[in-house]
Design a protein around this motif. Structure first.
Motif, PDB file in Angstrom:
ATOM      1  N   VAL A 196       8.086  -1.185   5.767  1.00 31.31           N
ATOM      2  CA  VAL A 196       6.626  -0.897   6.284  1.00 31.31           C
ATOM      3  C   VAL A 196       5.810  -1.724   5.199  1.00 31.31           C
ATOM      4  O   VAL A 196       5.630  -1.243   4.113  1.00 31.31           O
ATOM      5  N   ASP A 197       4.743  -2.291   6.014  1.00 34.39           N
ATOM      6  CA  ASP A 197       3.857  -3.039   4.911  1.00 34.39           C
ATOM      7  C   ASP A 197       2.657  -2.148   5.071  1.00 34.39           C
ATOM      8  O   ASP A 197       1.606  -2.063   5.866  1.00 34.39           O
ATOM      9  N   PHE A 198       2.410  -0.977   4.026  1.00 33.27           N
ATOM     10  CA  PHE A 198       1.416   0.001   4.040  1.00 33.27           C
ATOM     11  C   PHE A 198       1.209   0.235   2.557  1.00 33.27           C
ATOM     12  O   PHE A 198       2.051   0.590   1.931  1.00 33.27           O
ATOM     13  N   SER A 199      -0.172  -0.145   2.030  1.00 35.19           N
ATOM     14  CA  SER A 199      -0.374  -0.032   0.534  1.00 35.19           C
ATOM     15  C   SER A 199      -0.943   1.582   0.203  1.00 35.19           C
ATOM     16  O   SER A 199      -1.217   1.652  -0.708  1.00 35.19           O
ATOM     17  N   GLY A 200      -1.001   2.256   1.201  1.00 41.36           N
ATOM     18  CA  GLY A 200      -1.579   3.635   0.968  1.00 41.36           C
ATOM     19  C   GLY A 200      -0.357   4.654   0.627  1.00 41.36           C
ATOM     20  O   GLY A 200       0.673   4.261   0.829  1.00 41.36           O
ATOM     21  N   VAL A 201      -0.923   5.672   0.074  1.00 39.24           N
ATOM     22  CA  VAL A 201      -0.250   6.783  -0.295  1.00 39.24           C
ATOM     23  C   VAL A 201      -0.822   8.082   0.191  1.00 39.24           C
ATOM     24  O   VAL A 201      -1.996   8.265   0.008  1.00 39.24           O
ATOM     25  N   VAL A 202      -0.066   8.870   1.126  1.00 40.77           N
ATOM     26  CA  VAL A 202      -0.572   9.851   1.678  1.00 40.77           C
ATOM     27  C   VAL A 202      -0.407  11.218   0.996  1.00 40.77           C
ATOM     28  O   VAL A 202       0.777  11.183   0.287  1.00 40.77           O
ATOM     29  N   THR A 203      -1.568  11.748   0.499  1.00 38.92           N
ATOM     30  CA  THR A 203      -1.686  12.884  -0.407  1.00 38.92           C
ATOM     31  C   THR A 203      -2.839  13.661   0.064  1.00 38.92           C
ATOM     32  O   THR A 203      -3.240  13.556   0.866  1.00 38.92           O
ATOM     33  N   ASP A 204      -2.989  14.690  -0.753  1.00 43.54           N
ATOM     34  CA  ASP A 204      -4.515  15.458  -0.731  1.00 43.54           C
ATOM     35  C   ASP A 204      -4.940  15.077  -1.954  1.00 43.54           C
ATOM     36  O   ASP A 204      -4.817  14.198  -2.739  1.00 43.54           O
ATOM     37  N   ILE A 205      -6.254  15.850  -2.130  1.00 44.24           N
ATOM     38  CA  ILE A 205      -7.255  15.482  -3.014  1.00 44.24           C
ATOM     39  C   ILE A 205      -6.805  15.513  -4.598  1.00 44.24           C
ATOM     40  O   ILE A 205      -6.935  14.821  -5.223  1.00 44.24           O
ATOM     41  N   SER A 206      -5.828  16.577  -4.725  1.00 44.00           N
ATOM     42  CA  SER A 206      -5.304  16.745  -6.116  1.00 44.00           C
ATOM     43  C   SER A 206      -4.491  15.525  -6.403  1.00 44.00           C
ATOM     44  O   SER A 206      -4.132  15.544  -7.575  1.00 44.00           O
ATOM     45  N   GLY A 207      -3.771  14.684  -5.365  1.00 48.26           N
ATOM     46  CA  GLY A 207      -3.150  13.539  -6.000  1.00 48.26           C
ATOM     47  C   GLY A 207      -3.745  12.315  -5.930  1.00 48.26           C
ATOM     48  O   GLY A 207      -3.311  11.330  -6.126  1.00 48.26           O
ATOM     49  N   ILE A 208      -5.187  12.352  -5.906  1.00 45.80           N
ATOM     50  CA  ILE A 208      -5.944  11.247  -6.129  1.00 45.80           C
ATOM     51  C   ILE A 208      -6.550  11.203  -7.192  1.00 45.80           C
ATOM     52  O   ILE A 208      -7.297  12.204  -7.656  1.00 45.80           O
ATOM     53  N   PRO A 209      -6.494  10.167  -8.278  1.00 43.15           N
ATOM     54  CA  PRO A 209      -7.069  10.313  -9.401  1.00 43.15           C
ATOM     55  C   PRO A 209      -8.532  10.191  -9.409  1.00 43.15           C
ATOM     56  O   PRO A 209      -8.996   9.491  -8.453  1.00 43.15           O
ATOM     57  N   PRO A 210      -9.256  10.691 -10.313  1.00 41.17           N
ATOM     58  CA  PRO A 210     -10.881  10.289 -10.380  1.00 41.17           C
ATOM     59  C   PRO A 210     -11.145   8.800 -10.518  1.00 41.17           C
ATOM     60  O   PRO A 210     -10.500   8.035 -11.020  1.00 41.17           O
ATOM     61  N   GLY A 211     -12.014   8.348  -9.478  1.00 39.94           N
ATOM     62  CA  GLY A 211     -12.278   7.224  -9.516  1.00 39.94           C
ATOM     63  C   GLY A 211     -11.128   6.289  -8.301  1.00 39.94           C
ATOM     64  O   GLY A 211     -11.494   5.114  -8.012  1.00 39.94           O
ATOM     65  N   GLY A 212     -10.202   6.869  -7.703  1.00 43.79           N
ATOM     66  CA  GLY A 212      -9.486   6.572  -6.676  1.00 43.79           C
ATOM     67  C   GLY A 212     -10.308   6.531  -5.305  1.00 43.79           C
ATOM     68  O   GLY A 212     -10.961   7.354  -4.936  1.00 43.79           O
ATOM     69  N   PHE A 213      -9.857   5.245  -4.645  1.00 40.12           N
ATOM     70  CA  PHE A 213     -10.445   5.121  -3.242  1.00 40.12           C
ATOM     71  C   PHE A 213      -9.542   5.536  -2.178  1.00 40.12           C
ATOM     72  O   PHE A 213      -8.437   5.437  -2.176  1.00 40.12           O
ATOM     73  N   PHE A 214     -10.154   6.281  -1.127  1.00 40.67           N
ATOM     74  CA  PHE A 214      -8.996   6.811  -0.027  1.00 40.67           C
ATOM     75  C   PHE A 214      -9.913   7.027   1.269  1.00 40.67           C
ATOM     76  O   PHE A 214     -11.034   6.560   1.207  1.00 40.67           O
ATOM     77  N   GLN A 215      -9.121   7.115   2.237  1.00 38.48           N
ATOM     78  CA  GLN A 215      -9.489   7.430   3.734  1.00 38.48           C
ATOM     79  C   GLN A 215      -9.112   8.784   4.156  1.00 38.48           C
ATOM     80  O   GLN A 215      -8.183   9.025   3.966  1.00 38.48           O
ATOM     81  N   PHE A 216     -10.233   9.222   4.947  1.00 34.77           N
ATOM     82  CA  PHE A 216      -9.838  10.541   5.357  1.00 34.77           C
ATOM     83  C   PHE A 216      -8.966  10.320   6.725  1.00 34.77           C
ATOM     84  O   PHE A 216      -9.364   9.383   7.510  1.00 34.77           O
ATOM     85  N   SER A 217      -8.084  11.023   6.730  1.00 38.39           N
ATOM     86  CA  SER A 217      -7.036  10.733   8.153  1.00 38.39           C
ATOM     87  C   SER A 217      -7.656  11.341   9.113  1.00 38.39           C
ATOM     88  O   SER A 217      -7.522  11.081  10.184  1.00 38.39           O
ATOM     89  N   SER A 218      -8.644  12.339   9.077  1.00 37.18           N
ATOM     90  CA  SER A 218      -9.111  13.144  10.171  1.00 37.18           C
ATOM     91  C   SER A 218     -10.307  12.084  10.956  1.00 37.18           C
ATOM     92  O   SER A 218     -10.233  12.032  12.260  1.00 37.18           O
ATOM     93  N   ASP A 219     -11.094  11.461  10.451  1.00 36.24           N
ATOM     94  CA  ASP A 219     -12.041  10.496  11.027  1.00 36.24           C
ATOM     95  C   ASP A 219     -12.083   8.939  10.563  1.00 36.24           C
ATOM     96  O   ASP A 219     -12.733   8.288  11.296  1.00 36.24           O
ATOM     97  N   GLY A 220     -11.274   8.683   9.784  1.00 33.67           N
ATOM     98  CA  GLY A 220     -11.188   7.334   9.260  1.00 33.67           C
ATOM     99  C   GLY A 220     -12.000   6.726   8.279  1.00 33.67           C
ATOM    100  O   GLY A 220     -12.100   5.779   8.064  1.00 33.67           O
ATOM    101  N   SER A 221     -13.142   7.825   7.827  1.00 36.49           N
ATOM    102  CA  SER A 221     -14.086   7.280   7.064  1.00 36.49           C
ATOM    103  C   SER A 221     -13.457   7.242   5.532  1.00 36.49           C
ATOM    104  O   SER A 221     -12.281   7.681   5.284  1.00 36.49           O
ATOM    105  N   PHE A 222     -14.171   6.849   4.658  1.00 41.09           N
ATOM    106  CA  PHE A 222     -13.750   6.445   3.343  1.00 41.09           C
ATOM    107  C   PHE A 222     -14.338   7.216   2.404  1.00 41.09           C
ATOM    108  O   PHE A 222     -15.629   7.898   2.612  1.00 41.09           O
ATOM    109  N   GLY A 223     -13.765   7.456   1.205  1.00 42.21           N
ATOM    110  CA  GLY A 223     -14.402   8.094   0.029  1.00 42.21           C
ATOM    111  C   GLY A 223     -13.841   7.393  -1.324  1.00 42.21           C
ATOM    112  O   GLY A 223     -12.866   6.776  -1.485  1.00 42.21           O
ATOM    113  N   LEU A 224     -14.597   7.891  -2.489  1.00 44.30           N
ATOM    114  CA  LEU A 224     -14.073   7.656  -3.706  1.00 44.30           C
ATOM    115  C   LEU A 224     -14.387   9.246  -4.572  1.00 44.30           C
ATOM    116  O   LEU A 224     -15.011  10.044  -4.409  1.00 44.30           O
TER     117      LEU A 224
END
Length: 180
Positions: free
Chosen positions: A3-31
């Motif tokens: 599967v060509d997928f560069s993302g890691v599904v996690t919660d906020i505790s699994g994202i380091p400060p400065g990490g870029f992510f997408q909200f699975s609920s509405d598709g918007s993004f955050g830092l």
């Protein structure tokens, strides 16, 4: 099957400060950032169809939703959008550091270092601001050599091309996917 997928599904505790992510609920993004009290928060980035282009600081409702972390994400300013002052939120480059403004409440902005996700002081007299930028990643595209064609070392190197694929665009233009 791969599967060509560069993302890691996690919660906020699994994202380091400065990490870029997408909200699975509405598709918007955050830092992912760290607020004054040391708690992880999200700078929620506006979508292309947002009425205002403010980057909000979200501290609540982050622990119980899946997020898609993109560890190889890159923020790329639109060089032609350089301005002396950004109205709302913008990307600020000062020396070798990169900052982003997040809006909290009652016209209170906080400045975060993009790479570390920490609140940072900014000496803006030597800073350049950008009102438009995109977040995405560089993807290496390889093409297979044609059947029966001689393959040399140089031909193999030329068969790989790096392409910019943007997930999110911030600014006055409306665009959601940029390639090039």
């Amino acid at each position: 099957m791969q599967v060509d997928f560069s993302g890691v599904v996690t919660d906020i505790s699994g994202i380091p400060p400065g990490g870029f992510f997408q909200f699975s609920s509405d598709g918007s993004f955050g830092l992912c950032v760290v607020d004054d009290g040391g708690t992880k928060a999200a700078l929620t980035l506006p979508t292309a169809d947002s009425k205002n282009h403010t980057i909000w600081i979200q501290t609540g409702d982050l622990t119980h939703q899946p997020l898609i972390h993109f560890p190889d994400a890159v923020l790329r300013p639109e060089l032609s959008s350089r301005t002396s002052r950004v109205i709302g939120s913008g990307l600020i480059c000062a020396g070798v550091q990169r900052f982003i403004l997040g809006y909290e409440a009652q016209f209170q902005y906080k400045t975060f270092d993009v790479e570390s996700g920490l609140i940072a002081a900014l000496d803006d007299h030597q800073a350049v601001q950008f009102s438009e930028w995109s977040a995405g990643q560089i993807v290496r595209i390889r093409s297979a050599p044609r059947a029966g064609a001689p393959v040399s070392r140089g031909a193999q190197a030329a068969a790989a091309v790096d392409c910019w694929v943007a997930f999110q665009f911030h600014g006055s233009r409306s665009a959601t996917l940029l390639t090039g």
